[in-house]
Write a protein that holds these residues in place. Structure first.
Motif, PDB file in Angstrom:
ATOM      1  N   ALA A 252      -7.301  -2.010   6.863  1.00  0.00           N
ATOM      2  CA  ALA A 252      -7.469  -0.605   6.479  1.00  0.00           C
ATOM      3  C   ALA A 252      -8.841  -0.217   7.143  1.00  0.00           C
ATOM      4  O   ALA A 252      -9.708  -0.871   7.273  1.00  0.00           O
ATOM      5  CB  ALA A 252      -7.898  -0.653   4.885  1.00  0.00           C
TER       6      ALA A 252
ATOM      7  N   TRP B 278     -10.228  -4.462  -3.118  1.00  0.00           N
ATOM      8  CA  TRP B 278      -8.976  -4.011  -3.161  1.00  0.00           C
ATOM      9  C   TRP B 278      -8.173  -4.629  -4.142  1.00  0.00           C
ATOM     10  O   TRP B 278      -8.326  -5.962  -4.223  1.00  0.00           O
ATOM     11  CB  TRP B 278      -8.431  -4.477  -1.793  1.00  0.00           C
TER      12      TRP B 278
ATOM     13  N   VAL C  59      -4.341   2.934   6.398  1.00  0.00           N
ATOM     14  CA  VAL C  59      -3.805   1.549   6.530  1.00  0.00           C
ATOM     15  C   VAL C  59      -2.696   1.535   7.469  1.00  0.00           C
ATOM     16  O   VAL C  59      -1.770   2.404   7.389  1.00  0.00           O
ATOM     17  CB  VAL C  59      -3.211   1.144   5.177  1.00  0.00           C
TER      18      VAL C  59
ATOM     19  N   THR D 262      -8.937   7.104   4.067  1.00  0.00           N
ATOM     20  CA  THR D 262      -8.398   5.436   4.434  1.00  0.00           C
ATOM     21  C   THR D 262      -7.053   5.617   5.220  1.00  0.00           C
ATOM     22  O   THR D 262      -6.112   6.038   4.667  1.00  0.00           O
ATOM     23  CB  THR D 262      -8.241   4.696   3.377  1.00  0.00           C
TER      24      THR D 262
ATOM     25  N   GLN E 187     -13.062  -0.447  10.576  1.00  0.00           N
ATOM     26  CA  GLN E 187     -12.051  -1.334   9.721  1.00  0.00           C
ATOM     27  C   GLN E 187     -13.038  -1.850   8.625  1.00  0.00           C
ATOM     28  O   GLN E 187     -14.181  -2.214   8.712  1.00  0.00           O
ATOM     29  CB  GLN E 187     -11.508  -2.689  10.524  1.00  0.00           C
ATOM     30  N   SER E 188     -12.419  -2.369   7.551  1.00  0.00           N
ATOM     31  CA  SER E 188     -12.968  -2.692   6.469  1.00  0.00           C
ATOM     32  C   SER E 188     -13.408  -4.053   6.807  1.00  0.00           C
ATOM     33  O   SER E 188     -12.843  -4.930   7.629  1.00  0.00           O
ATOM     34  CB  SER E 188     -11.667  -2.783   5.159  1.00  0.00           C
TER      35      SER E 188
ATOM     36  N   TYR F 223       0.807  -1.157  -0.023  1.00  0.00           N
ATOM     37  CA  TYR F 223      -0.052   0.144  -0.012  1.00  0.00           C
ATOM     38  C   TYR F 223       0.757   1.177   0.080  1.00  0.00           C
ATOM     39  O   TYR F 223       0.609   2.248  -0.735  1.00  0.00           O
ATOM     40  CB  TYR F 223      -0.892  -0.029   1.356  1.00  0.00           C
TER      41      TYR F 223
END
Ligand SMILES: [Zn+2]
Ligand SMILES: [Zn+2]
Length: 953
Positions: free
Chosen positions: A427, A372, A438, A436, A456-457, A170
């Motif tokens: 993330a 993603w 990460v 976002t 959180q995702s 990322y």
């Protein structure tokens, strides 16, 4: 006495015992090498086991893969390499979640009712109880992996690696989130990879729908533009209709608008080169949210995307009156409505390829969603270079091409899955600034605005993301320091990957991408940068074939032709099944698994067992008269250097000894060479021929001549008073027996080592027995593999001589059969040959006499004309056979047989002359009776003639 083996070979008893012993004694553990040891990284041989799904059970494909790997691992271990085979299981996101979901459904609840946290806890609980059954099966089958290093892809240690890899990519700009058409499984409710979609030909329809053209005044005209579609329900999300710019039929419509039926909204006619005027009507509806090609069209023309379905493939609020309907129900209703409105121009039959979810077989819905992705460049380029520059070698070679072809056309990798079981994506979404965060550690604040409103995702990572990292993560990445880098230095890159074609892209390719990318983190030991040649996760990839059924059909549950390895093992033993698989395994060739062959190799194991029993019996016989020599010598020898065969090549030894030792060395050479080239089949067959043919059928039979032992006074006594002539003879005989036994035991022991990688259980049992339960090392697997040695060169004359003797014996045996010599009769033979062969035969007369049951060999200039002879390039041979008859006994025998036959014919005759019987009996019975009478009569006539021909007593 341990070498007092049970009479019958019973694989179950010995296999359970040794399987347990190997694990308990940690015989295959490979601890982290010390500083000193890790200097020499080249002598390591490391394999990473393709981790089976934690939900899995062992099937024939696994057993085949593990057999090949285990043979190589055991062979390398016995060659003295530092060997490591690492086992583990994969958490298998979709498969495991499905399994536990099914369980809780049967309990009347759902995962949604349960909630994420409790559900995940429930999966862990399942894993604690049932997970890894397949590893238990591997233990029983004797896979010589290092159980101390067993991993699970969700382990803390490996999860750290997964998180680091995600964050790092990322930060490097190689992971992004984007809207994309993914393959959506409405049952699993997750995106699935292209590789997880299986396509089936489906008989469907092509519906032609008329879209009204809107006039310049904004009102619908009488004209229609007809589009064709296989999925009419997607029209709810149409945003345009596209035609080819050069298509004359539609030129007048360029720039016009259409009225989307059922929804009523206006959509433009657009032109695009991609449209094929030949397909359907040449006009395509554009639904960017539900088709990858349309999505691309939408991007090019800056069109909106309207997603009309929810996660379960029901029409959502965007679908107007159809909202709430399942996609296929909606399809029917839409077609009916269009028909009613006279907007359906036609329905054509159409065969199309429909994608199904590989896990649950549900029809996949291409659907726009936010996912993603890993940006695949420059990872792919590095992975391409690794193979192109020869740092990774594929066997069979053609797979390098398949790999490169795929790599060169690879798309960005969608790594998010909408599951609960797996590595949750690190993330966080900020409700305040919508950005976002990460992070390696769970954040408490947004990294952009400092807000604490973070969520959180909910997505987890594709299972292959974590398994793709295994080659680096199992050796400690990302936490490698100067102190803990010994494993990495010793074992990375691993030597070999043994796996199936089906995961070449899923796993093999991704390990190469991620391995080459992240291992550069760890500089070489001298501090220099890690070159690509040392960044690759493995140096070789061996793609094994498929195991098919005996008719070469692919095994499948639907066909019902699946062979369960555990069942076959129960029946024949692991060793026999392993040997079957090995004997058919060569690169690129599928295996037609045939139980008949396993039965044959079970007989082979039995043969070896019996050979051992024979040898042990003779050791005991020798011991009874005070000879302990060969056995003690072997043990002494074993203790010293373990373990190569002593040089038994001296000219003083009988030919059979020199021959069998030379054969052993030759076979060892062939087996080593075959294994270097993954020719498991050749290796297995060489061993089989040697053991069964050379050793059992020839050498054992010949050496029996010399295995005689008689009681003799002790050495001390003889030294004191001197032996008598009689005693001298006894000593001479015993000394011959001693010599024979020595070679016999040495060759047998070495043969077991040769066979050990293929049949580990049987050889372990017999090897321990040879050493009376006190072997020089704890397992035959830790002894040394036989290598070809000096005597093999210069052995050609021995092979030639022995071959002549063997041919002669085989020809005599054939002649005896042809002429009808009784099994036990010993007869003279005539041989015409040159002087050289005469010399060989004379020198080895006892062998010929014993093995061919010949009383004497008469060398002649020409075979007597009255005798049937066999000829070869080197000799003519005939058997002198005069049938000697005991006249009285023969007369007696014939008279009895004649009486018996007379009774039979009389009986048949009586029945056939009885009209009551012949009238009632079925015709075939009467016919049968007549035939019986005629046959008996014929034989009777012959016997009467024989009786008459007998000379008077
Ligand atoms: Zn599914
Ligand atoms: Zn924020």
């Amino acid at each position: 006495m341990p070498h007092d083996l049970p009479k019958a070979y019973d694989p179950t008893a010995i296999e359970d015992h040794w399987a347990e012993y190997w694990v308990r004694e940690k015989l295959f553990a490979q601890p982290t090498p010390t500083e000193e040891e890790s200097k020499d990284g080249e002598s390591s041989f490391t394999i990473l086991l393709p981790p089976p799904n934690v939900t899995g059970n062992l099937h024939m494909g696994h057993m085949f893969e593990h057999t090949e790997s285990d043979i190589l691992i055991r062979w390398h271990r016995m060659r003295g390499d530092r060997v490591l085979w690492i086992p583990g299981t994969d958490h298998a996101g979709i498969a495991t979640q499905m399994l536990v979901e099914r369980q809780i459904t049967s309990e009347g609840t759902t995962r949604h009712q349960m909630g994420r946290e409790r559900f995940v806890e429930r999966v862990w609980e399942w894993r604690r109880h049932y997970g890894g059954a397949i590893l238990g099966q591997m233990k029983r089958l004797g896979a010589s992996v290092d159980w101390d290093r067993e991993y699970f892809t969700m382990d803390e240690r490996l999860s750290v690696a997964v998180r680091e890899a995600f964050v790092r990519l990322y930060e490097q700009g190689l992971i992004y989130r984007g809207a994309y058409i993914v393959n959506w499984c409405p049952r699993c409710q997750t995106a699935i990879s292209d590789l997880e979609v299986v396509y089936d030909e489906h008989k469907g329809h092509l519906w032609e729908i008329r879209y009204p053209v809107i006039g310049d005044d904004g009102k619908d005209t009488d004209e229609f533009l007809t589009v064709a579609t296989t999925r009419p329900e997607t029209m709810l999300g149409d945003v345009a209709v596209a035609v080819h710019p050069d298509d004359e039929r539609y030129k007048h419509l360029h720039g016009k608008k259409l009225r989307l039926p059922l929804m009523g909204r206006e959509i433009p006619v657009i032109t695009d080169e991609w449209v094929s005027p030949e397909f359907g009507t040449g006009a395509v509806k554009v639904t960017p949210a539900h088709d990858p090609n349309d999505f691309a069209l939408g991007q090019r023309h800056d069109l909106p995307s309207i997603n009309v379905m929810d996660d379960t493939a029901h029409i959502n609020a965007e679908g107007g009156v159809y909202a709430g309907l399942d996609r296929f129900v909606a399809r029917k209703k839409i077609v009916a409505d269009l028909e009613e409105m006279s907007l359906l121009a036609g329905i054509k039959d159409h065969v199309n390829n429909v994608g199904h979810c590989d896990r649950c077989k549900t029809v996949v819905e291409p659907r726009l969603s936010l996912q993603w992705f890993v940006k695949i460049q420059p990872l792919a380029d590095k992975a391409i270079a690794a193979v192109k520059e020869g740092h990774i070698k594929f066997t069979p070679e053609m797979y390098a091409k398949t790999y490169l072809n795929w790599m060169e056309n690879i798309h960005d990798w969608c790594i998010s899955r909408q599951l609960w079981w797996g590595h949750r994506i690190p993330a966080w979404h900020c409700a305040a600034c919508h950005k976002t965060t990460v992070a390696r550690e769970d954040p408490t604040k947004c990294s952009h605005c400092g807000s604490e409103k973070l969520t959180q995702s909910t997505d987890v990572l594709d299972t292959w993301f974590s398994s793709g990292l295994l080659p680096v993560s199992v050796f400690g990445w990302p936490n490698i320091t100067a102190e803990n880098r010994a494993d990495f230095d010793a074992f990375y890159p691993t030597s070999l990957l043994v796996t199936g074609f089906d995961i070449l892209f899923f796993w093999v390719a991704r390990m190469i991408m991620l391995g080459c990318w992240f291992s550069t983190d760890v500089p070489m030991k001298d501090g220099s940068e890690r070159p690509l040649s040392k960044s690759v996760p493995y140096r070789e990839v061996y793609i094994h074939a498929l195991v098919r059924d005996a008719n070469r059909e692919k095994m499948s549950k639907t066909k019902g032709n699946v062979v369960d390895p555990i069942e076959i093992v129960k029946q024949y033993g692991t060793d026999a099944v392993r040997f079957t698989l090995a004997s058919m395994a060569s690169p690129g060739t599928d295996i037609a698994f045939n139980v008949a062959r396993t039965e044959g190799y079970r007989a082979f194991a039995n043969k070896i067992w019996n050979a051992a029993r024979f040898i042990f019996m003779n050791i005991d016989r020798a011991a009874e008269v005070g000879i302990k020599g060969p056995f003690e010598a072997l043990r002494e020898h074993g203790k010293s250097s373990l373990i190569n065969l002593p040089m038994v090549g001296g000219d003083g030894l009988p030919i059979e000894d020199r021959w069998i030792v030379a054969m052993l060395y030759k076979t060892a050479g062939q087996v080593n060479e075959a294994l270097e080239n993954y020719r498991f089949d050749e290796a297995a067959n060489e061993i089989y021929q040697f053991f069964w043919g050379s050793f059992c059928d020839w050498y054992l039979e010949i050496v029996k001549l010399r295995l005689n032992f008689s009681p003799a006074p002790s050495r001390e006594e003889l030294m004191r008073r001197g032996p008598t002539i009689e005693e001298e003879r006894t000593l001479e005989i015993n000394s011959q027996g001693f010599g024979a036994l020595g070679v016999l035991v040495f060759v047998f022991e070495a043969s077991l080592r040769l066979l050990s990688p293929f049949m580990p259980f049987l050889t372990e049992e017999l090897w321990h027995a040879i050493f009376d339960g006190k072997p020089p090392v704890r397992s035959i697997a830790l002894s040394r593999f036989p290598r070809p040695q000096g005597t093999a060169n210069g052995a050609e004359p021995i092979f030639a001589e022995m071959e002549l003797l063997q041919t002669l014996i085989v020809e005599v045996r054939a002649l005896r059969k042809e002429i009808g010599v009784e099994e036990r009769a010993v007869v003279p033979a005539e041989v015409r040959s040159n002087e050289e062969l005469k010399r060989i035969i004379t020198a080895n007369l006892a062998i010929v006499e014993r093995l061919a049951r010949v009383s004497e060999v008469r060398f002649v200039d020409a075979i007597s004309p009255s005798l049937a002879k066999h000829s070869t390039n080197a000799f003519d041979v005939a058997v002198v056979y005069e049938r000697k008859i005991d006249v009285a006994a023969e007369r007696d025998k014939l008279t009895k047989e004649i009486a018996k036959l007379e009774k039979i014919t009389a009986n048949s005759e009586r029945q056939l002359n009885n009209p009551g019987f012949t009238a009632k009996a079925p015709p075939h019975i009467v016919e049968g009776l007549k035939k019986q009478r005629d046959d008996a009569q014929q034989l009777l006539d012959k016997l009467r003639r024989d009786l008459d021909a007998l000379p008077p007593a």
